[in-house]
Scaffold this motif. Structure first.
Motif, mmCIF file in Angstrom:
data_model
loop_
_atom_site.group_PDB
_atom_site.id
_atom_site.type_symbol
_atom_site.label_atom_id
_atom_site.label_comp_id
_atom_site.label_asym_id
_atom_site.label_seq_id
_atom_site.Cartn_x
_atom_site.Cartn_y
_atom_site.Cartn_z
ATOM 1 N N VAL A 1 -1.150 9.745 -6.837
ATOM 2 C CA VAL A 1 -1.627 8.579 -6.094
ATOM 3 C C VAL A 1 -2.000 9.019 -4.685
ATOM 4 C CG1 VAL A 1 -0.322 6.902 -7.425
ATOM 5 C CG2 VAL A 1 0.741 7.977 -5.452
ATOM 6 N N GLN A 2 -2.930 8.279 -4.072
ATOM 7 C CA GLN A 2 -3.406 8.611 -2.730
ATOM 8 C C GLN A 2 -2.914 7.585 -1.716
ATOM 9 O OE1 GLN A 2 -5.742 8.441 -5.309
ATOM 10 N NE2 GLN A 2 -6.022 10.625 -5.631
ATOM 11 N N GLY A 3 -2.649 8.078 -0.516
ATOM 12 C CA GLY A 3 -2.253 7.197 0.571
ATOM 13 C C GLY A 3 -3.344 6.207 0.919
ATOM 14 N N GLY A 4 -2.959 4.935 1.108
ATOM 15 C CA GLY A 4 -3.917 3.889 1.424
ATOM 16 C C GLY A 4 -4.305 3.036 0.244
ATOM 17 N N THR A 5 -4.054 3.510 -1.007
ATOM 18 C CA THR A 5 -4.363 2.702 -2.179
ATOM 19 C C THR A 5 -3.344 1.573 -2.320
ATOM 20 O OG1 THR A 5 -3.147 4.277 -3.557
ATOM 21 C CG2 THR A 5 -5.531 4.548 -3.402
ATOM 22 N N LEU A 6 -3.761 0.501 -2.989
ATOM 23 C CA LEU A 6 -2.943 -0.716 -3.078
ATOM 24 C C LEU A 6 -2.304 -0.822 -4.449
ATOM 25 C CD1 LEU A 6 -2.049 -3.419 -1.801
ATOM 26 C CD2 LEU A 6 -4.157 -4.424 -2.714
ATOM 27 N N ASN A 7 -0.972 -0.953 -4.491
ATOM 28 C CA ASN A 7 -0.235 -1.165 -5.728
ATOM 29 C C ASN A 7 -0.306 -2.641 -6.106
ATOM 30 O OD1 ASN A 7 1.475 -0.862 -7.912
ATOM 31 N ND2 ASN A 7 3.329 -1.019 -6.666
ATOM 32 N N LEU A 8 -0.811 -2.945 -7.302
ATOM 33 C CA LEU A 8 -1.121 -4.324 -7.637
ATOM 34 C C LEU A 8 -0.049 -5.041 -8.451
ATOM 35 C CD1 LEU A 8 -4.913 -3.997 -8.546
ATOM 36 C CD2 LEU A 8 -3.927 -4.965 -6.466
ATOM 37 N N THR A 9 0.461 -4.405 -9.513
ATOM 38 C CA THR A 9 1.185 -5.209 -10.492
ATOM 39 C C THR A 9 2.643 -4.858 -10.718
ATOM 40 O OG1 THR A 9 0.287 -3.775 -12.223
ATOM 41 C CG2 THR A 9 -0.888 -5.830 -11.774
ATOM 42 N N GLY A 10 3.066 -3.632 -10.556
ATOM 43 C CA GLY A 10 4.439 -3.274 -10.873
ATOM 44 C C GLY A 10 5.054 -2.340 -9.856
ATOM 45 N N PRO A 11 6.409 -2.321 -9.750
ATOM 46 C CA PRO A 11 7.059 -1.411 -8.800
ATOM 47 C C PRO A 11 6.942 0.035 -9.247
ATOM 48 C CG PRO A 11 8.691 -2.532 -10.142
ATOM 49 C CD PRO A 11 7.389 -3.155 -10.487
ATOM 50 N N LEU A 12 6.849 0.929 -8.272
ATOM 51 C CA LEU A 12 6.724 2.362 -8.537
ATOM 52 C C LEU A 12 7.704 3.138 -7.677
ATOM 53 C CD1 LEU A 12 2.817 2.755 -8.354
ATOM 54 C CD2 LEU A 12 4.193 2.684 -10.449
ATOM 55 N N VAL A 13 8.170 4.275 -8.214
ATOM 56 C CA VAL A 13 8.882 5.256 -7.406
ATOM 57 C C VAL A 13 7.971 6.470 -7.307
ATOM 58 C CG1 VAL A 13 10.890 6.756 -7.214
ATOM 59 C CG2 VAL A 13 11.158 4.425 -8.064
ATOM 60 N N VAL A 14 7.563 6.791 -6.069
ATOM 61 C CA VAL A 14 6.593 7.857 -5.824
ATOM 62 C C VAL A 14 7.259 8.953 -5.000
ATOM 63 C CG1 VAL A 14 4.403 8.448 -4.736
ATOM 64 C CG2 VAL A 14 4.664 6.248 -5.913
ATOM 65 N N ARG A 15 7.118 10.208 -5.458
ATOM 66 C CA ARG A 15 7.599 11.337 -4.667
ATOM 67 C C ARG A 15 6.447 11.856 -3.820
ATOM 68 N NH1 ARG A 15 11.952 14.564 -4.469
ATOM 69 N NH2 ARG A 15 12.833 13.617 -6.347
ATOM 70 N N ALA A 16 6.611 11.804 -2.499
ATOM 71 C CA ALA A 16 5.546 12.208 -1.581
ATOM 72 C C ALA A 16 5.268 13.695 -1.693
ATOM 73 C CB ALA A 16 5.935 11.859 -0.152
ATOM 74 N N ARG B 1 0.841 -1.195 0.000
ATOM 75 C CA ARG B 1 0.000 0.000 0.000
ATOM 76 C C ARG B 1 0.879 1.248 0.000
ATOM 77 N NH1 ARG B 1 -5.386 -0.527 0.423
ATOM 78 N NH2 ARG B 1 -6.147 -2.578 1.089
ATOM 79 N N ILE B 2 0.373 2.281 -0.634
ATOM 80 C CA ILE B 2 1.103 3.548 -0.710
ATOM 81 C C ILE B 2 0.860 4.314 0.582
ATOM 82 C CG2 ILE B 2 1.308 5.724 -1.973
ATOM 83 C CD1 ILE B 2 0.426 4.171 -4.480
ATOM 84 N N PRO B 3 1.913 4.711 1.293
ATOM 85 C CA PRO B 3 1.713 5.315 2.618
ATOM 86 C C PRO B 3 1.280 6.772 2.588
ATOM 87 C CG PRO B 3 4.044 5.128 2.143
ATOM 88 C CD PRO B 3 3.334 4.461 1.006
ATOM 89 N N LEU B 4 1.684 7.530 1.542
ATOM 90 C CA LEU B 4 1.417 8.966 1.485
ATOM 91 C C LEU B 4 0.881 9.348 0.118
ATOM 92 C CD1 LEU B 4 4.765 10.331 3.011
ATOM 93 C CD2 LEU B 4 2.668 9.826 4.228
ATOM 94 N N ASP B 5 0.208 10.478 0.048
ATOM 95 C CA ASP B 5 -0.152 11.037 -1.254
ATOM 96 C C ASP B 5 1.120 11.440 -1.982
ATOM 97 O OD1 ASP B 5 -2.627 10.720 -0.192
ATOM 98 O OD2 ASP B 5 -3.145 12.850 -0.128
ATOM 99 N N GLY B 6 1.124 11.258 -3.299
ATOM 100 C CA GLY B 6 2.326 11.608 -4.043
ATOM 101 C C GLY B 6 2.117 11.577 -5.539
ATOM 102 N N ILE B 7 3.239 11.705 -6.274
ATOM 103 C CA ILE B 7 3.240 11.690 -7.731
ATOM 104 C C ILE B 7 4.203 10.603 -8.199
ATOM 105 C CG2 ILE B 7 3.764 13.013 -9.822
ATOM 106 C CD1 ILE B 7 3.094 15.540 -8.290
ATOM 107 N N VAL B 8 3.789 9.815 -9.178
ATOM 108 C CA VAL B 8 4.634 8.737 -9.699
ATOM 109 C C VAL B 8 5.772 9.348 -10.519
ATOM 110 C CG1 VAL B 8 4.726 6.681 -11.155
ATOM 111 C CG2 VAL B 8 2.706 7.124 -9.750
ATOM 112 N N GLU B 9 7.017 9.004 -10.151
ATOM 113 C CA GLU B 9 8.186 9.454 -10.918
ATOM 114 C C GLU B 9 8.553 8.444 -11.997
ATOM 115 O OE1 GLU B 9 11.552 10.469 -8.550
ATOM 116 O OE2 GLU B 9 10.755 12.454 -8.054
ATOM 117 N N THR B 10 8.663 7.186 -11.621
ATOM 118 C CA THR B 10 8.988 6.140 -12.586
ATOM 119 C C THR B 10 8.161 4.897 -12.293
ATOM 120 O OG1 THR B 10 10.796 5.277 -11.202
ATOM 121 C CG2 THR B 10 11.373 6.965 -12.837
ATOM 122 N N GLY B 11 7.966 4.086 -13.357
ATOM 123 C CA GLY B 11 7.232 2.839 -13.204
ATOM 124 C C GLY B 11 5.801 2.938 -13.702
ATOM 125 N N ALA B 12 5.222 1.796 -14.010
ATOM 126 C CA ALA B 12 3.818 1.693 -14.419
ATOM 127 C C ALA B 12 3.189 0.531 -13.673
ATOM 128 C CB ALA B 12 3.704 1.495 -15.929
#
Length: 545
Positions: free
Chosen positions: A105-120, A71-82
């Motif tokens: 992306v919003q905090g609490g949502t679940l990442n399902l299929t691929g790795p992401l780099v998110v800037r909070a 799960r994504i812990p904080l609100d943020g913007i995806v830098e790399t990954g899909a």
């Protein structure tokens, strides 16, 4: 006097214990939301190093590595990954959404299929999940102020009974001079005004009503909820998982050639996405396609001797804008040429039109509050004939819509199933959730129905209204009994034995009246289908978008 006091304390303590249990259940809903927040995340530093930090130490500007299944812990913007995100906490929709660089992306949502780099972009206390928890806490605080009818009556009844007994004792003692007779009369007053009838007036009816509802697959979590349900004049519904079953159904099967359906099924069998499974289960056979590649957030593709097959969104398969109609759409292409279009709609819950018609007939205004797209919600609202609808709503906006209705004087029933519905379920005058709802949704609701059929809603409403009428009748019986019996006892015409017989008779009458609910409910019983077989959800569903 001792027996009367013990009886009074007994019924008051039952009420307090039930209140304590219900408040504990309310707190468990908030705790369930809090558990959705991860304890920490992997932080990427500027030099490429990785450090695990507790969530309390994360803040705006941190670059977070979010693996698939986390799960994504904080609100943020995806830098790399899909990847694909489970956004059910945000919009209540079961279909995952594809995301890529630049998407928020919003905090609490679940990442399902691929790795992401998110800037909070926000601290923990300012994240989307923290906002939902705050909404729940505010709503539960408002709910706790509701006091049951029995408590309000007992608050006045207790001092009045003891004051009458004291007046009888002093009056007969000073005026008649016989303090023994005064004591017997005061005891008779206490016995004849024993709170048994009044104390049984509410809980006994609620126990009978709750038992009857349970036999019909409707669980009552709070006795006061039946009082509130009987008062409603408006009912609003979530869409996906509530009015619908959250099970996509292929609607244009007759328009698709068997060969194209077999090819699509051969691709779809390699994905666990709901639309993929709907295609696969609609086909009689699946073409033996190997080396199928799934692109998170886009779809499926495979290179065969015929060419490159793609199955997914129109943007992915054809390179053009996606459909924005009232149905979900998946396209099958061969070397970029469209060869088949698969259109889906969510299966409507059994008896949904009949349940809506029954509510409207009963004077209830109906509406839809959904996080889904406007065309989809509008089509369903037209089909069901609801009075109003709103689409693309966040959890906060659903609560605001309920507050707006309440300010207009409405007493609103909220029916929802998702995590995103939990604040609205808690904020409504009364709430109902299906058994298939998220744990947080079931904990926040006052009622839970076990069947697929939406007929559970008008049934629960009808039984609650009947219970309300019987409660009022029991109060009238109890008060009428006291109006007649108390003056007789005060006048000295009732011995303690006669008072005990009268008190027992009043309790029996109240009990018999409460048991009438079973006969009344059976007379108007609406048959419900058998409850569905519950199964554990599959993990890590991939996306076609």
């Amino acid at each position: 006097m001792v027996d009367a006091t013990v009886s009074l304390l007994f019924f008051l303590l039952i009420g307090r214990t039930l209140d304590h249990i219900m408040r504990g259940r309310a707190r468990s809903a908030i705790s369930g939301l809090a558990r959705l927040s991860p304890r920490g995340a992997m932080v990427l530093t500027e030099d490429g190093a990785r450090h695990y930090r507790p969530v309390e130490e994360l803040g705006p500007g941190d670059r977070l590595l979010i693996a698939a299944g986390e799960r994504i812990p904080l609100d943020g913007i995806v830098e790399t990954g899909a990847s694909d995100l489970d956004l059910s906490i945000v919009n209540g929709e079961s279909a995952p959404a594809g995301i890529g660089p630049g998407d928020t992306v919003q905090g609490g949502t679940l990442n399902l299929t691929g790795p992401l780099v998110v800037r909070a972009t926000a601290a923990v206390k300012d994240s989307f999940l923290a906002e939902v928890i705050a909404l729940m806490e505010a709503a539960e605080g408002g709910r706790a102020r509701y006091r049951r009818i029995a408590d309000r009556a007992a608050q006045l009844y207790s001092p009045a009974v003891h004051l009458l007994a004291l007046v009888a004792f002093l009056g007969w003692g000073f005026i008649g001079g016989d303090w023994k007779q005064a004591m017997l009369i005061s005891i008779a007053v206490l016995i004849i005004t024993c709170p048994c009838a009044l104390g049984l007036a509410v809980p006994l009816v609620q126990v009978v009503a709750a038992g009857w509802l349970f036999k019909n697959g409707i669980m009552v979590k709070d006795g006061s909820a039946m009082e509130r349900l009987a008062e409603i004049d408006a009912a609003v519904f979530d869409k996906t998982g509530t009015l619908t079953l959250g099970r996509p159904r292929l609607t244009n099967l007759s328009d698709i050639g068997p060969a194209h359906l077999s090819t699509a099924a051969g691709l779809a069998m390699h994905s666990r996405h709901p639309l993929s499974k709907a295609i696969y289960h609609s086909a009689r056979d699946a073409a033996p396609i190997t080396d199928v590649e799934e692109l998170p957030g886009q779809g499926l593709q495979a290179q065969t001797k015929e060419g490159l097959y793609r199955l997914g969104s129109r943007r992915f398969a054809c390179g053009i804008a996606a459909c924005d109609g009232a149905t979900s759409e998946v396209v099958l292409t061969l070397d970029g040429t469209e060869i088949a279009v698969f259109r889906f709609e969510d299966a409507l819950r059994p008896d949904a039109p009949a349940a809506m018609a029954s509510l409207v007939k009963g004077g209830i205004r109906t509406g839809i509050l959904s996080g889904d797209r406007a065309p989809v919600v509008e089509a369903l609202a037209t089909r069901l004939g609801v009075a109003f609808w709103r689409a693309e709503l966040a959890p906060k906006e659903k609560v605001e819509a309920l507050v707006e209705l309440t300010e207009q004087g409405a007493r609103v029933l909220m029916v929802g199933d998702g995590i995103n519905d939990a604040p609205a379920l808690a904020a409504a005058h009364v709430s109902i959730a299906p058994a298939t709802a998220a744990d947080v949704g079931r904990q926040a609701a006052d009622f839970v129905f076990m069947h697929d059929s939406l007929n559970a809603i008008p049934i629960a409403l009808d039984v609650s209204r009947q219970a309300g009428r019987l409660i009022r009748q029991n109060f009238a019986l109890a008060i009428g009994y006291n109006v007649i019996a108390v003056p007789i006892a005060l006048a000295g015409y009732a011995t303690p034995l006669i008072a005990a017989v009268a008190m027992s008779t009043s309790s029996i009458i109240v009990v018999a009246n409460a048991l009438r609910l079973n006969r009344m409910a059976r007379a108007e019983k609406v048959a419900l289908p058998a409850p569905p077989v519950r199964r554990s959800p599959t993990a890590g569903e991939a996306s076609l978008a």
